[in-house]
Design an enzyme around this catalytic site. Structure first.
Site, PDB file in Angstrom:
ATOM      1  N   TYR A   1      49.174  80.361  59.945  1.00 15.11           N
ATOM      2  CA  TYR A   1      49.512  81.468  59.035  1.00 15.11           C
ATOM      3  C   TYR A   1      48.231  82.082  58.462  1.00 15.11           C
ATOM      4  O   TYR A   1      48.027  83.301  58.503  1.00 15.11           O
ATOM      5  CB  TYR A   1      50.425  80.965  57.907  1.00 15.11           C
ATOM      6  CG  TYR A   1      50.365  81.826  56.672  1.00 15.11           C
ATOM      7  CD1 TYR A   1      50.969  83.076  56.657  1.00 15.11           C
ATOM      8  CD2 TYR A   1      49.672  81.413  55.531  1.00 15.11           C
ATOM      9  CE1 TYR A   1      50.882  83.890  55.532  1.00 15.11           C
ATOM     10  CE2 TYR A   1      49.585  82.214  54.414  1.00 15.11           C
ATOM     11  CZ  TYR A   1      50.178  83.458  54.417  1.00 15.11           C
ATOM     12  OH  TYR A   1      50.078  84.256  53.312  1.00 15.11           O
TER      13      TYR A   1
ATOM     14  N   ARG B   1      49.960  66.823  49.240  1.00 15.70           N
ATOM     15  CA  ARG B   1      50.483  67.524  50.418  1.00 15.70           C
ATOM     16  C   ARG B   1      49.299  67.825  51.337  1.00 15.70           C
ATOM     17  O   ARG B   1      48.291  68.398  50.877  1.00 15.70           O
ATOM     18  CB  ARG B   1      51.151  68.833  49.966  1.00 15.70           C
ATOM     19  CG  ARG B   1      51.737  69.652  51.090  1.00 15.70           C
ATOM     20  CD  ARG B   1      52.559  70.827  50.565  1.00 15.70           C
ATOM     21  NE  ARG B   1      51.769  71.805  49.812  1.00 15.70           N
ATOM     22  CZ  ARG B   1      52.259  72.920  49.280  1.00 15.70           C
ATOM     23  NH1 ARG B   1      53.564  73.182  49.392  1.00 15.70           N
ATOM     24  NH2 ARG B   1      51.490  73.757  48.612  1.00 15.70           N
TER      25      ARG B   1
ATOM     26  N   GLY C   1      60.874  92.930  50.900  1.00 15.14           N
ATOM     27  CA  GLY C   1      60.593  91.523  50.588  1.00 15.14           C
ATOM     28  C   GLY C   1      60.264  91.306  49.123  1.00 15.14           C
ATOM     29  O   GLY C   1      60.350  92.229  48.303  1.00 15.14           O
TER      30      GLY C   1
ATOM     31  N   LYS D   1      46.230  85.983  58.837  1.00 18.81           N
ATOM     32  CA  LYS D   1      45.746  86.866  57.766  1.00 18.81           C
ATOM     33  C   LYS D   1      44.272  87.209  57.992  1.00 18.81           C
ATOM     34  O   LYS D   1      43.855  88.360  57.873  1.00 18.81           O
ATOM     35  CB  LYS D   1      45.934  86.197  56.394  1.00 18.81           C
ATOM     36  CG  LYS D   1      47.376  86.092  55.956  1.00 18.81           C
ATOM     37  CD  LYS D   1      47.956  87.449  55.608  1.00 18.81           C
ATOM     38  CE  LYS D   1      49.435  87.404  55.299  1.00 18.81           C
ATOM     39  NZ  LYS D   1      50.064  88.724  55.222  1.00 18.81           N
TER      40      LYS D   1
ATOM     41  N   SER E   1      45.527  87.308  51.778  1.00 18.19           N
ATOM     42  CA  SER E   1      45.837  86.140  50.954  1.00 18.19           C
ATOM     43  C   SER E   1      44.569  85.352  50.676  1.00 18.19           C
ATOM     44  O   SER E   1      43.648  85.330  51.509  1.00 18.19           O
ATOM     45  CB  SER E   1      46.822  85.252  51.722  1.00 18.19           C
ATOM     46  OG  SER E   1      46.904  83.975  51.137  1.00 18.19           O
TER      47      SER E   1
ATOM     48  N   ASN F   1      57.067  76.751  47.868  1.00 22.44           N
ATOM     49  CA  ASN F   1      56.108  77.056  46.804  1.00 22.44           C
ATOM     50  C   ASN F   1      56.576  76.493  45.470  1.00 22.44           C
ATOM     51  O   ASN F   1      57.755  76.245  45.247  1.00 22.44           O
ATOM     52  CB  ASN F   1      55.872  78.562  46.719  1.00 22.44           C
ATOM     53  CG  ASN F   1      55.222  79.112  47.979  1.00 22.44           C
ATOM     54  OD1 ASN F   1      55.773  79.974  48.644  1.00 22.44           O
ATOM     55  ND2 ASN F   1      54.054  78.595  48.335  1.00 22.44           N
TER      56      ASN F   1
END
Ligand code: UD1
Length: 339
Positions: free
Chosen positions: A150, A296, A12, A154, A126, A200
């Site tokens: 998400y 957002r 990745g 984590k 994160s 992003n």
């Protein structure tokens, strides 16, 4: 003897940079990756950097047989767990998939580590685990609380590791809390390949500079920040990758036993969306047209690391500034368009 590091998700965006840095230090690297969000070509691209070629086991980290195949290649000294899904919006729409892949993958991997007697772990966490930070810069002891599925995966994986190190005191783990990784390898051979419309900021800016997207939407101009736009701690992916190396060195030196040590990886310096746009325009020599639109949902005004723990424990600090982040990001984007 040559050390071997197993990197899940090593094909990745972040994984490929970590693998390149590990190879550059003379380590052997075994990647396990299912290429669900990576290009199989990445293995050749890493090899073309000239630091060596990683071993590859293609497969899903939830599959014990594929994990056993990966652990069986060479005696593994340490594991870096990068594999996982990472799109916030997608996680809200399909939480069960996120819990299945991220939590299921982590548990299966940790079980395989126990089976194979491997007790050194670096986990890709994160800054999202800080939720809406109450103060900034953020230290690792700050309150935790994720705001979306998400982020919760984590946080839960960090907690699973917390439980594991109590049960297995010979285990040593570092959870690296990434701030906002951007940029690409100086060779221009590896970088971020977002599929579809990027979520992003940097990939979106890069595609706008390239003319792939017409205009960038700046999410919110009324935050309590110097220019009203959101402030983030962007970190060059090469610095981030070197932070993983520093964490592996720390663990292989016998440090951190019986603990899961959380460590921020950031620069400790924030840039607003408008400052980022201007820096990118300078690096690319192209305009990035934008409109300021509504905020957002779920975004915070400011998220900046206090990176002092990484300096104290590992002697690591980020070295590359915003201009280098933009220049390398743009070089990779330009090569993509030319190929
Ligand atoms: C996002 C995720 C975070 C994840 C991180 C991974 C959300 C809400 N948060 O963080 O959980 O760990 O990515 O890198 O998705 N921006 C724009 N226009 C755009 C895109 C972004 O103005 O088209 C702004 C955002 O409002 C923010 C800044 O740019 O102020 C950075 O955004 P982004 O790159 O998405 O990162 P985060 O929101 O920090």
């Amino acid at each position: 003897m040559t050390q071997t590091v197993l990197a899940t998700g090593g094909a990745g965006y972040i994984g490929s940079h970590v693998v390149a840095e590990l190879l550059a230090t003379g380590r052997r690297v075994v990647i396990i990756d299912d290429f669900s969000n990576a290009d199989p070509d990445v293995i050749d691209r890493i090899a073309r950097i000239g630091v060596g070629r990683p071993e590859l086991v293609e497969g899903d980290v939830r599959d014990p047989a594929r994990l056993d195949a990966a652990f069986g290649r060479f005696p593994v000294d340490a594991v870096i767990h990068l594999a996982g899904l990472k799109a916030v919006g997608e996680s809200v729409a399909d939480p069960l998939r996120y819990h299945d892949v991220n939590l299921g993958g982590a548990v299966a991997l940790f079980q395989a580590m126990v089976r194979h007697g491997v007790r050194r772990l670096v986990f890709s966490s994160s800054a999202t685990v800080y939720g809406a930070p109450r103060s900034s810069p953020i230290v690792e002891a700050a309150p935790l609380g994720a705001l979306n599925p998400y982020g919760r995966t984590k946080l839960m994986i960090e907690q699973i590791i917390d439980d594991l190190v109590v049960a297995e005191p010979a285990f040593a783990s570092v959870s690296l809390r990434y701030f906002n990784p951007v940029g690409a390898h100086a060779s221009g051979l590896i970088g971020e390949l977002p599929r579809g419309v990027p979520n992003n900021l940097f990939p979106y800016i890069a595609q706008t500079a390239a003319g792939v997207r017409a205009r960038l939407s700046v999410f919110g101009g009324d935050y309590p920040t110097p220019d009203g736009t959101g402030v983030r701690d962007y970190i060059h992916v090469a610095d981030l990758a070197q932070g993983h190396l520093a964490a592996v060195d720390f663990l292989l030196a016998g440090e951190g036993k019986g603990r899961n040590t959380p460590v921020n990886l950031g620069c400790g310096r924030g840039y607003s969306v408008l400052e980022s746009i201007r820096a990118f325009e300078r690096a690319a020599g192209r305009a990035v047209p934008y409109d300021i639109v509504a905020r957002r949902p779920g975004d915070v005004a400011e998220c900046v690391a206090d990176p002092s723990r990484a300096a104290e424990l590992f002697g690591w600090r980020a070295r590359r500034g915003i201009d280098e982040m933009c220049a390398d990001h743009w070089a990779f984007q330009s090569r993509l368009m030319a190929s």
